[in-house]
Scaffold this motif. Structure first.
Motif, PDB file in Angstrom:
ATOM      1  N   VAL A 242      62.461 -20.374  29.926  1.00  0.00           N
ATOM      2  CA  VAL A 242      61.204 -20.622  29.217  1.00  0.00           C
ATOM      3  C   VAL A 242      60.621 -21.943  29.694  1.00  0.00           C
ATOM      4  CG1 VAL A 242      60.117 -20.965  26.973  1.00  0.00           C
ATOM      5  CG2 VAL A 242      62.024 -19.356  27.191  1.00  0.00           C
ATOM      6  N   VAL A 243      59.360 -21.936  30.101  1.00  0.00           N
ATOM      7  CA  VAL A 243      58.715 -23.173  30.557  1.00  0.00           C
ATOM      8  C   VAL A 243      58.089 -23.897  29.372  1.00  0.00           C
ATOM      9  CG1 VAL A 243      58.265 -22.332  32.881  1.00  0.00           C
ATOM     10  CG2 VAL A 243      56.592 -21.909  31.088  1.00  0.00           C
ATOM     11  N   GLU A 244      58.019 -25.210  29.464  1.00  0.00           N
ATOM     12  CA  GLU A 244      57.491 -26.008  28.368  1.00  0.00           C
ATOM     13  C   GLU A 244      55.978 -25.877  28.239  1.00  0.00           C
ATOM     14  OE1 GLU A 244      58.745 -29.998  28.941  1.00  0.00           O
ATOM     15  OE2 GLU A 244      60.886 -29.555  28.763  1.00  0.00           O
ATOM     16  N   ASN A 245      55.311 -25.688  29.367  1.00  0.00           N
ATOM     17  CA  ASN A 245      53.854 -25.607  29.369  1.00  0.00           C
ATOM     18  C   ASN A 245      53.413 -24.330  30.075  1.00  0.00           C
ATOM     19  OD1 ASN A 245      51.078 -26.013  29.577  1.00  0.00           O
ATOM     20  ND2 ASN A 245      51.309 -28.221  29.833  1.00  0.00           N
ATOM     21  N   ASN A 246      52.613 -23.525  29.388  1.00  0.00           N
ATOM     22  CA  ASN A 246      52.190 -22.242  29.951  1.00  0.00           C
ATOM     23  C   ASN A 246      51.338 -22.377  31.210  1.00  0.00           C
ATOM     24  OD1 ASN A 246      53.526 -20.765  28.004  1.00  0.00           O
ATOM     25  ND2 ASN A 246      51.745 -20.587  26.657  1.00  0.00           N
ATOM     26  N   VAL A 247      50.706 -23.541  31.400  1.00  0.00           N
ATOM     27  CA  VAL A 247      49.872 -23.728  32.593  1.00  0.00           C
ATOM     28  C   VAL A 247      50.725 -23.808  33.858  1.00  0.00           C
ATOM     29  CG1 VAL A 247      48.041 -24.886  31.306  1.00  0.00           C
ATOM     30  CG2 VAL A 247      49.854 -26.244  32.379  1.00  0.00           C
ATOM     31  N   HIS A 248      52.044 -23.921  33.688  1.00  0.00           N
ATOM     32  CA  HIS A 248      52.942 -23.982  34.829  1.00  0.00           C
ATOM     33  C   HIS A 248      53.337 -22.594  35.333  1.00  0.00           C
ATOM     34  CE1 HIS A 248      54.274 -28.229  33.307  1.00  0.00           C
ATOM     35  NE2 HIS A 248      53.097 -28.238  33.911  1.00  0.00           N
ATOM     36  N   ILE A 249      52.845 -21.557  34.670  1.00  0.00           N
ATOM     37  CA  ILE A 249      53.125 -20.184  35.094  1.00  0.00           C
ATOM     38  C   ILE A 249      52.089 -19.767  36.137  1.00  0.00           C
ATOM     39  CG2 ILE A 249      53.244 -17.779  34.336  1.00  0.00           C
ATOM     40  CD1 ILE A 249      54.208 -18.779  31.627  1.00  0.00           C
ATOM     41  N   THR A 250      52.526 -19.066  37.152  1.00  0.00           N
ATOM     42  CA  THR A 250      51.645 -18.601  38.225  1.00  0.00           C
ATOM     43  C   THR A 250      50.451 -17.846  37.645  1.00  0.00           C
ATOM     44  OG1 THR A 250      53.551 -18.400  39.700  1.00  0.00           O
ATOM     45  CG2 THR A 250      51.547 -17.228  40.335  1.00  0.00           C
ATOM     46  N   ASN A 251      49.270 -18.164  38.121  1.00  0.00           N
ATOM     47  CA  ASN A 251      48.033 -17.599  37.559  1.00  0.00           C
ATOM     48  C   ASN A 251      47.997 -16.081  37.545  1.00  0.00           C
ATOM     49  OD1 ASN A 251      47.032 -20.147  37.063  1.00  0.00           O
ATOM     50  ND2 ASN A 251      45.715 -20.204  38.877  1.00  0.00           N
ATOM     51  N   GLU A 252      48.481 -15.453  38.617  1.00  0.00           N
ATOM     52  CA  GLU A 252      48.414 -13.992  38.710  1.00  0.00           C
ATOM     53  C   GLU A 252      49.197 -13.295  37.608  1.00  0.00           C
ATOM     54  OE1 GLU A 252      46.968 -15.606  42.366  1.00  0.00           O
ATOM     55  OE2 GLU A 252      48.878 -15.973  41.340  1.00  0.00           O
ATOM     56  N   VAL A 253      50.171 -13.974  37.035  1.00  0.00           N
ATOM     57  CA  VAL A 253      50.955 -13.392  35.934  1.00  0.00           C
ATOM     58  C   VAL A 253      50.059 -13.155  34.724  1.00  0.00           C
ATOM     59  CG1 VAL A 253      52.916 -13.726  34.382  1.00  0.00           C
ATOM     60  CG2 VAL A 253      53.047 -14.520  36.761  1.00  0.00           C
ATOM     61  N   TRP A 254      49.094 -14.066  34.510  1.00  0.00           N
ATOM     62  CA  TRP A 254      48.206 -13.996  33.350  1.00  0.00           C
ATOM     63  C   TRP A 254      47.158 -12.898  33.468  1.00  0.00           C
ATOM     64  CZ3 TRP A 254      49.631 -16.337  29.090  1.00  0.00           C
ATOM     65  CH2 TRP A 254      50.457 -17.471  29.180  1.00  0.00           C
ATOM     66  N   TYR A 255      47.050 -12.282  34.626  1.00  0.00           N
ATOM     67  CA  TYR A 255      46.094 -11.185  34.788  1.00  0.00           C
ATOM     68  C   TYR A 255      46.682  -9.849  34.350  1.00  0.00           C
ATOM     69  CZ  TYR A 255      43.518 -14.604  37.588  1.00  0.00           C
ATOM     70  OH  TYR A 255      42.846 -15.736  38.009  1.00  0.00           O
ATOM     71  N   PHE A 256      47.953  -9.869  33.940  1.00  0.00           N
ATOM     72  CA  PHE A 256      48.629  -8.706  33.339  1.00  0.00           C
ATOM     73  C   PHE A 256      48.526  -7.439  34.183  1.00  0.00           C
ATOM     74  CE2 PHE A 256      47.164 -11.413  29.764  1.00  0.00           C
ATOM     75  CZ  PHE A 256      48.403 -11.764  29.249  1.00  0.00           C
ATOM     76  N   GLY A 257      48.735  -7.590  35.498  1.00  0.00           N
ATOM     77  CA  GLY A 257      48.688  -6.422  36.366  1.00  0.00           C
ATOM     78  C   GLY A 257      49.716  -5.368  36.002  1.00  0.00           C
ATOM     79  N   GLY A 258      50.956  -5.805  35.722  1.00  0.00           N
ATOM     80  CA  GLY A 258      52.010  -4.854  35.375  1.00  0.00           C
ATOM     81  C   GLY A 258      51.905  -4.328  33.964  1.00  0.00           C
TER      82      GLY A 258
END
Length: 201
Positions: free
Chosen positions: A35-51
């Protein structure tokens, strides 16, 4: 095999693929399995919910439609112009097109994410240290990512899985487009000569 039976087979295959794509996308929210402390550290493409959206939710609708086609009265519709069987097969083409769009969305996102590489901490800032997929053939570059631990193989594996599975979904939905056209034109069974007079395959 009747076109309805073929559609059921495709639907049965699409459902587990949709579930796996959803799980893969969810796992990407935990870089390196943590689990990352800050969500902005997650790769942007993950937030596009492709899967989750593209190959997950949008794929469930075509899969359920394909599964339901076999339940129609196969041989009761042959020779009957007013029968809803042909319309059902035609409607499956529309849902198959939706499936192609959803899986295609996931496929493109996964390809972009693989080429761009993960977002990570390089010792100075959170950034994308790789360019144009140069890290794919040169594992020594992976050392540029200091945190999260194992983020490169984690993203590489999951996005590769999404790429492959969404590609398979596109192919399966494409097959149903052809299958649906045959069902619309020929009917499901006797009209295409694949059923005997008693309605058996």
């Amino acid at each position: 095999m009747c076109t309805g039976g073929c559609a059921k087979c495709l639907g049965t295959t699409l459902i587990p693929l949709a579930v796996l794509c959803t799980l893969a996308n969810i796992l990407l929210f935990f870089p390196g399995g943590k689990v990352v402390e800050n969500n902005v550290h997650i790769t942007n493409e993950v937030w596009y919910f492709g899967g989750i959206l593209g190959s997950g939710v949008l794929m469930i609708f075509p899969a359920l439609v394909f599964l339901g086609l076999k339940n129609n009265d196969c041989c009761g519709c042959c020779g009957n112009e007013s029968c809803g069987k042909r319309f059902a097969m035609f409607s499956s083409i529309i849902f198959a097109a939706v499936g192609v769009l959803g899986a295609g969305y996931c496929f493109v996102l996964s390809a972009v994410a693989l080429n761009r590489g993960p977002k990570c901490y390089n010792g100075t800032e959170w950034t994308y240290p790789f360019q144009d997929g140069n890290y794919l053939a040169n594992h020594t570059l992976w050392n540029a990512c200091q945190s999260p631990e194992n983020i490169v193989p984690w993203n590489l594996t999951l996005f590769s899985l999404l790429l492959v599975m969404s590609g398979i979904q596109v192919v399966l939905c494409g097959i149903q487009v052809v299958n649906g056209l045959l069902g619309t034109i020929c009917g499901d069974c006797q009209c295409c000569g694949c059923c005997g007079g008693d309605g058996t395959v």
